[in-house]
Scaffold this motif. Structure first.
Motif, PDB file in Angstrom:
ATOM      1  N   TYR A 213       0.883  -1.492  -0.121  1.00 21.69           N
ATOM      2  CA  TYR A 213      -0.049   0.049  -0.039  1.00 21.69           C
ATOM      3  C   TYR A 213       0.957   1.141   0.114  1.00 21.69           C
ATOM      4  N   GLY A 214       2.098   1.197  -0.043  1.00 18.43           N
ATOM      5  CA  GLY A 214       2.943   2.347   0.208  1.00 18.43           C
ATOM      6  C   GLY A 214       3.091   2.840   1.484  1.00 18.43           C
ATOM      7  N   PHE A 215       2.436   2.158   2.576  1.00 20.35           N
ATOM      8  CA  PHE A 215       2.364   2.622   3.897  1.00 20.35           C
ATOM      9  C   PHE A 215       3.636   3.081   4.614  1.00 20.35           C
ATOM     10  N   LYS A 216       3.912   4.114   5.351  1.00 22.54           N
ATOM     11  CA  LYS A 216       5.219   4.058   6.028  1.00 22.54           C
ATOM     12  C   LYS A 216       5.264   3.388   7.471  1.00 22.54           C
ATOM     13  N   TYR A 217       4.208   3.445   8.042  1.00 24.00           N
ATOM     14  CA  TYR A 217       4.128   2.880   9.498  1.00 24.00           C
ATOM     15  C   TYR A 217       3.193   1.734   9.454  1.00 24.00           C
ATOM     16  N   LEU A 218       3.577   0.824  10.506  1.00 21.86           N
ATOM     17  CA  LEU A 218       2.796  -0.471  10.745  1.00 21.86           C
ATOM     18  C   LEU A 218       1.421  -0.269  11.128  1.00 21.86           C
ATOM     19  N   ARG A 219       1.353   0.937  12.023  1.00 22.40           N
ATOM     20  CA  ARG A 219       0.157   1.366  12.458  1.00 22.40           C
ATOM     21  C   ARG A 219      -0.834   1.653  11.433  1.00 22.40           C
ATOM     22  N   GLN A 220      -0.375   1.665  10.440  1.00 19.74           N
ATOM     23  CA  GLN A 220      -1.434   2.247   9.208  1.00 19.74           C
ATOM     24  C   GLN A 220      -2.303   0.748   8.872  1.00 19.74           C
ATOM     25  N   PHE A 221      -1.580  -0.420   9.017  1.00 14.87           N
ATOM     26  CA  PHE A 221      -2.266  -1.513   8.690  1.00 14.87           C
ATOM     27  C   PHE A 221      -3.269  -1.698   9.937  1.00 14.87           C
ATOM     28  N   TYR A 222      -2.797  -1.541  11.137  1.00 14.83           N
ATOM     29  CA  TYR A 222      -4.081  -1.778  12.339  1.00 14.83           C
ATOM     30  C   TYR A 222      -4.998  -0.995  12.241  1.00 14.83           C
ATOM     31  N   THR A 223      -4.818   0.306  11.629  1.00 10.34           N
ATOM     32  CA  THR A 223      -6.314   1.014  11.363  1.00 10.34           C
ATOM     33  C   THR A 223      -6.811   0.750  10.206  1.00 10.34           C
ATOM     34  N   LYS A 224      -6.325   0.175   9.259  1.00 12.80           N
ATOM     35  CA  LYS A 224      -7.009  -0.425   8.012  1.00 12.80           C
ATOM     36  C   LYS A 224      -7.787  -1.598   8.553  1.00 12.80           C
ATOM     37  N   ALA A 225      -7.158  -2.309   9.440  1.00 14.82           N
ATOM     38  CA  ALA A 225      -7.837  -3.517   9.691  1.00 14.82           C
ATOM     39  C   ALA A 225      -9.273  -3.122  10.499  1.00 14.82           C
ATOM     40  N   ASP A 226      -8.837  -2.247  11.491  1.00 16.37           N
ATOM     41  CA  ASP A 226      -9.774  -1.938  12.362  1.00 16.37           C
ATOM     42  C   ASP A 226      -9.840  -0.544  12.681  1.00 16.37           C
ATOM     43  N   ALA A 227     -10.444   0.418  12.292  1.00 11.22           N
ATOM     44  CA  ALA A 227     -10.465   1.754  12.144  1.00 11.22           C
ATOM     45  C   ALA A 227     -10.627   2.279  13.769  1.00 11.22           C
ATOM     46  N   THR A 228     -11.175   1.651  14.719  1.00  9.40           N
ATOM     47  CA  THR A 228     -11.175   2.039  16.015  1.00  9.40           C
ATOM     48  C   THR A 228      -9.952   1.583  17.014  1.00  9.40           C
ATOM     49  N   TYR A 229      -8.970   0.751  16.514  1.00  5.06           N
ATOM     50  CA  TYR A 229      -8.028   0.215  16.894  1.00  5.06           C
ATOM     51  C   TYR A 229      -7.287   1.184  17.996  1.00  5.06           C
ATOM     52  N   GLU A 230      -7.135   0.796  19.235  1.00  9.27           N
ATOM     53  CA  GLU A 230      -6.472   1.702  20.155  1.00  9.27           C
ATOM     54  C   GLU A 230      -5.146   0.889  20.863  1.00  9.27           C
ATOM     55  N   GLY A 231      -5.197  -0.464  20.523  1.00 10.72           N
ATOM     56  CA  GLY A 231      -4.072  -0.971  21.267  1.00 10.72           C
ATOM     57  C   GLY A 231      -2.627  -0.847  20.924  1.00 10.72           C
ATOM     58  N   ARG A 232      -1.867  -1.621  21.306  1.00 13.13           N
ATOM     59  CA  ARG A 232      -0.473  -1.509  20.961  1.00 13.13           C
ATOM     60  C   ARG A 232      -0.316  -1.923  19.438  1.00 13.13           C
TER      61      ARG A 232
END
Ligand SMILES: N[C@@H](CCC(=O)N[C@@H](CS)C(=O)NCC(=O)O)C(=O)O
Length: 328
Positions: A102-121
């Protein structure tokens, strides 16, 4: 007072307010095979960082199982501190400049793509499904178990767990013993070093340092009373895979940077040290051509722990980083 919820920007805060480090539960716990996630070649991608011991066990297992052409690997090679940051691609430490999907820079972007409300580590390892575009799992102990047999039908007969029988990675005959050992090794050693290294008060450090070394003593005794050369005899099992990443980091990172310094593996635990060197130096077919050595990047984890537990200055020793080969 659990560390389960960490808002953005909390990358460096590991201990709870009472000074104790408590590892959060992983949130994505799907399984392959399951109706949503079928075993297929080139469908799943494993995201990892070479400093992380939990990711390390998944990399070892992928190579031991000969899954190199089935599970794609993508390396994160940096960590940035600050809101919305964390594990990232830099292109400067052996990984790509950006995520190839996807051209993402951060791993975090996958977590929020999988779950937009994700707040965990936002943690590595993370197993991504290209088909449904979501996270299958971010729990290393589950990922390695999927790798043992979920893809076996896609592998040559000799690499299948069914063919290997009692010589498999998690054979039915050894499961109760492996599970029992995993339990105290996880609490006392794998996670034990973190309870010491991330302790944010003297009381939390003092409360955990003893049980780490008691567990290492127990491990030394286990190896003394078993036929070896591996934890459960003549074959490498899950118990070895789960222990290796912690022990290979011990003298060069945990001893100094995590203040786990009552003893050293090389000087005080001859049987654990021998077990470590047998696994590390083995580049035969038994280890898929060097699964333990190939996946060990001493510089990466020394730098990583110097950053999270120190001021970024990497200690020079001990040298050599690991002692030489021994005969099994
Ligand atoms: N339970 C997880 C733990 C993974 C984990 O804690 N990984 C660390 C790196 S060694 C991480 O990504 N930490 C980032 C953070 O906690 O913010 C597993 O075993 O997969």
């Amino acid at each position: 007072m659990s560390s389960n919820v960490h808002k953005e920007g909390d990358v460096m805060r590991q201990a709870d307010p009472d000074g104790h480090f408590r590892r959060a539960e992983s949130k994505f716990r799907h399984t392959i095979p399951s109706p949503q996630f079928q075993p297929e070649a080139d469908r799943y991608v494993l995201y990892w960082h070479s400093g992380c011991p939990w990711a390390h066990r998944t990399i070892v297992t992928r190579q031991l199982k000969g899954l190199e052409n089935i599970i794609q690997l993508v390396k994160l090679d940096g960590m940035e501190i600050g809101p919305g940051k964390g594990w990232c691609f830099t292109g400067q430490n052996g990984g790509p400049q950006q995520d190839p999907l996807y051209g993402f820079k951060y791993l975090r972007q996958f977590y929020t793509k999988a779950d937009a409300t994700y707040e965990g580590r936002v943690t590595v390892p993370m197993l991504w499904d290209k088909k449904t575009e979501t996270i299958v799992s971010n729990e290393s102990s589950d990922i390695i178990r999927m790798f043992y047999s979920a893809f076996d039908e896609l592998l040559p007969v000799e690499l299948r767990e069914e063919t290997k029988g009692d010589a498999g990675l998690y054979p039915p005959s050894l499961r109760p013993s492996i599970d029992a050992l995993n339990e105290w090794v996880y609490n006392g050693i794998n996670n034990g070093v973190y309870k010491v290294g991330f302790a944010a008060s003297q009381a939390a450090y003092d409360a955990n340092i003893g049980s780490l070394f008691e567990s290492l003593d127990r491990l030394e005794a286990h190896l003394a009373s078993s036929p070896g050369p591996y934890l459960f005899g003549a074959n490498i099992t899950e118990a070895d895979i789960r222990l290796f990443p912690t022990i290979v980091r011990f003298d060069v990172a945990y001893h100094t940077l995590f203040k786990c310094n009552i003893k050293m593996i090389r000087h005080d635990y001859p049987r654990i040290d021998r077990w470590l060197r047998i696994l590390y130096w083995d580049e035969s077919e038994r280890t898929g051509g060097g699964a333990f050595k190939d996946s060990t990047d001493f510089d990466s984890f020394r730098r990583g722990y110097a950053m999270v537990a120190g001021n970024g200055i990497v200690p020079a020793g001990p040298l050599p980083l690991i002692l030489g080969p021994v005969q099994p």
